[in-house]
Design a protein around this motif. Structure first.
Motif, PDB file in Angstrom:
ATOM      1  N   ASP A  11     -25.822 -23.285 -18.768  1.00 18.63           N
ATOM      2  CA  ASP A  11     -26.417 -23.484 -20.097  1.00 18.63           C
ATOM      3  C   ASP A  11     -25.831 -24.705 -20.787  1.00 18.63           C
ATOM      4  O   ASP A  11     -26.548 -25.497 -21.383  1.00 18.63           O
ATOM      5  CB  ASP A  11     -26.202 -22.262 -20.981  1.00 18.63           C
ATOM      6  N   ARG A  12     -24.507 -24.847 -20.725  1.00 16.41           N
ATOM      7  CA  ARG A  12     -23.847 -25.973 -21.393  1.00 16.41           C
ATOM      8  C   ARG A  12     -24.225 -27.306 -20.757  1.00 16.41           C
ATOM      9  O   ARG A  12     -24.480 -28.280 -21.464  1.00 16.41           O
ATOM     10  CB  ARG A  12     -22.325 -25.811 -21.388  1.00 16.41           C
ATOM     11  N   VAL A  13     -24.273 -27.350 -19.428  1.00 16.28           N
ATOM     12  CA  VAL A  13     -24.658 -28.593 -18.750  1.00 16.28           C
ATOM     13  C   VAL A  13     -26.092 -28.951 -19.109  1.00 16.28           C
ATOM     14  O   VAL A  13     -26.398 -30.104 -19.435  1.00 16.28           O
ATOM     15  CB  VAL A  13     -24.490 -28.476 -17.218  1.00 16.28           C
ATOM     16  N   ARG A  14     -26.976 -27.972 -19.080  1.00 19.22           N
ATOM     17  CA  ARG A  14     -28.390 -28.223 -19.404  1.00 19.22           C
ATOM     18  C   ARG A  14     -28.533 -28.730 -20.845  1.00 19.22           C
ATOM     19  O   ARG A  14     -29.243 -29.690 -21.105  1.00 19.22           O
ATOM     20  CB  ARG A  14     -29.199 -26.937 -19.187  1.00 19.22           C
ATOM     21  N   GLU A  15     -27.818 -28.092 -21.774  1.00 17.17           N
ATOM     22  CA  GLU A  15     -27.910 -28.516 -23.168  1.00 17.17           C
ATOM     23  C   GLU A  15     -27.313 -29.906 -23.366  1.00 17.17           C
ATOM     24  O   GLU A  15     -27.869 -30.736 -24.080  1.00 17.17           O
ATOM     25  CB  GLU A  15     -27.226 -27.513 -24.095  1.00 17.17           C
ATOM     26  N   TYR A  16     -26.177 -30.177 -22.716  1.00 17.96           N
ATOM     27  CA  TYR A  16     -25.557 -31.493 -22.837  1.00 17.96           C
ATOM     28  C   TYR A  16     -26.499 -32.572 -22.293  1.00 17.96           C
ATOM     29  O   TYR A  16     -26.677 -33.624 -22.910  1.00 17.96           O
ATOM     30  CB  TYR A  16     -24.218 -31.540 -22.100  1.00 17.96           C
ATOM     31  N   GLU A  17     -27.108 -32.323 -21.133  1.00 17.80           N
ATOM     32  CA  GLU A  17     -28.030 -33.300 -20.546  1.00 17.80           C
ATOM     33  C   GLU A  17     -29.253 -33.505 -21.435  1.00 17.80           C
ATOM     34  O   GLU A  17     -29.743 -34.625 -21.578  1.00 17.80           O
ATOM     35  CB  GLU A  17     -28.435 -32.863 -19.144  1.00 17.80           C
ATOM     36  N   THR A  18     -29.757 -32.440 -22.034  1.00 17.00           N
ATOM     37  CA  THR A  18     -30.905 -32.553 -22.934  1.00 17.00           C
ATOM     38  C   THR A  18     -30.550 -33.381 -24.157  1.00 17.00           C
ATOM     39  O   THR A  18     -31.292 -34.301 -24.536  1.00 17.00           O
ATOM     40  CB  THR A  18     -31.394 -31.156 -23.368  1.00 17.00           C
ATOM     41  N   LEU A  19     -29.412 -33.075 -24.767  1.00 18.17           N
ATOM     42  CA  LEU A  19     -28.984 -33.834 -25.944  1.00 18.17           C
ATOM     43  C   LEU A  19     -28.722 -35.293 -25.588  1.00 18.17           C
ATOM     44  O   LEU A  19     -29.043 -36.189 -26.372  1.00 18.17           O
ATOM     45  CB  LEU A  19     -27.742 -33.195 -26.564  1.00 18.17           C
ATOM     46  N   SER A  20     -28.148 -35.529 -24.416  1.00 17.16           N
ATOM     47  CA  SER A  20     -27.905 -36.914 -23.984  1.00 17.16           C
ATOM     48  C   SER A  20     -29.219 -37.666 -23.801  1.00 17.16           C
ATOM     49  O   SER A  20     -29.337 -38.824 -24.197  1.00 17.16           O
ATOM     50  CB  SER A  20     -27.122 -36.929 -22.671  1.00 17.16           C
ATOM     51  N   ALA A  21     -30.188 -36.993 -23.189  1.00 16.30           N
ATOM     52  CA  ALA A  21     -31.480 -37.637 -22.962  1.00 16.30           C
ATOM     53  C   ALA A  21     -32.176 -37.969 -24.274  1.00 16.30           C
ATOM     54  O   ALA A  21     -32.913 -38.950 -24.365  1.00 16.30           O
ATOM     55  CB  ALA A  21     -32.374 -36.741 -22.106  1.00 16.30           C
ATOM     56  N   LEU A  22     -31.935 -37.163 -25.290  1.00 18.30           N
ATOM     57  CA  LEU A  22     -32.551 -37.388 -26.598  1.00 18.30           C
ATOM     58  C   LEU A  22     -31.707 -38.299 -27.485  1.00 18.30           C
ATOM     59  O   LEU A  22     -32.041 -38.507 -28.647  1.00 18.30           O
ATOM     60  CB  LEU A  22     -32.760 -36.045 -27.313  1.00 18.30           C
ATOM     61  N   ASP A  23     -30.609 -38.835 -26.931  1.00 16.29           N
ATOM     62  CA  ASP A  23     -29.690 -39.696 -27.686  1.00 16.29           C
ATOM     63  C   ASP A  23     -29.219 -39.019 -28.963  1.00 16.29           C
ATOM     64  O   ASP A  23     -29.209 -39.615 -30.043  1.00 16.29           O
ATOM     65  CB  ASP A  23     -30.338 -41.043 -28.022  1.00 16.29           C
ATOM     66  N   ALA A  24     -28.795 -37.765 -28.840  1.00 18.30           N
ATOM     67  CA  ALA A  24     -28.350 -36.996 -29.999  1.00 18.30           C
ATOM     68  C   ALA A  24     -27.144 -37.622 -30.677  1.00 18.30           C
ATOM     69  O   ALA A  24     -26.969 -37.472 -31.885  1.00 18.30           O
ATOM     70  CB  ALA A  24     -28.032 -35.559 -29.597  1.00 18.30           C
TER      71      ALA A  24
END
Length: 81
Positions: A11-24
């Motif tokens: 879950d954490r890896v998926r969320e981190y990758e999603t936020l990174s892709a969105l330039d959070a």
């Protein structure tokens, strides 16, 4: 050392990758704070001090992870037979 449950790591890896892709980290305060929180929890869960190392370490602890992923090579070798 306590090890985080693979479901938590996934879950954490998926969320981190999603936020990174969105330039959070370039977004608003809440998005940056969430990205920092996820990065911190990955580092704590994997015993690392760098988020990039934490993501790699977390991936290696996920079910089905292999140190050297040759799944594409193996699949191509089977097709050639």
């Amino acid at each position: 050392m306590l090890l985080a449950h693979p479901a938590l790591l996934a879950d954490r890896v998926r969320e981190y990758e999603t936020l990174s892709a969105l330039d959070a980290d370039e977004g608003g305060a809440a998005a940056r704070r969430r990205m920092d929180d996820i990065a911190y929890s990955l580092c704590v869960a994997t015993g690392t001090a760098d988020v990039d190392a934490a993501v790699v370490a977390a991936r290696h602890r996920l079910p089905g992870a292999r140190v050297h992923d040759d799944s594409l090579i193996t699949a191509m070798h089977r097709l050639r037979r």
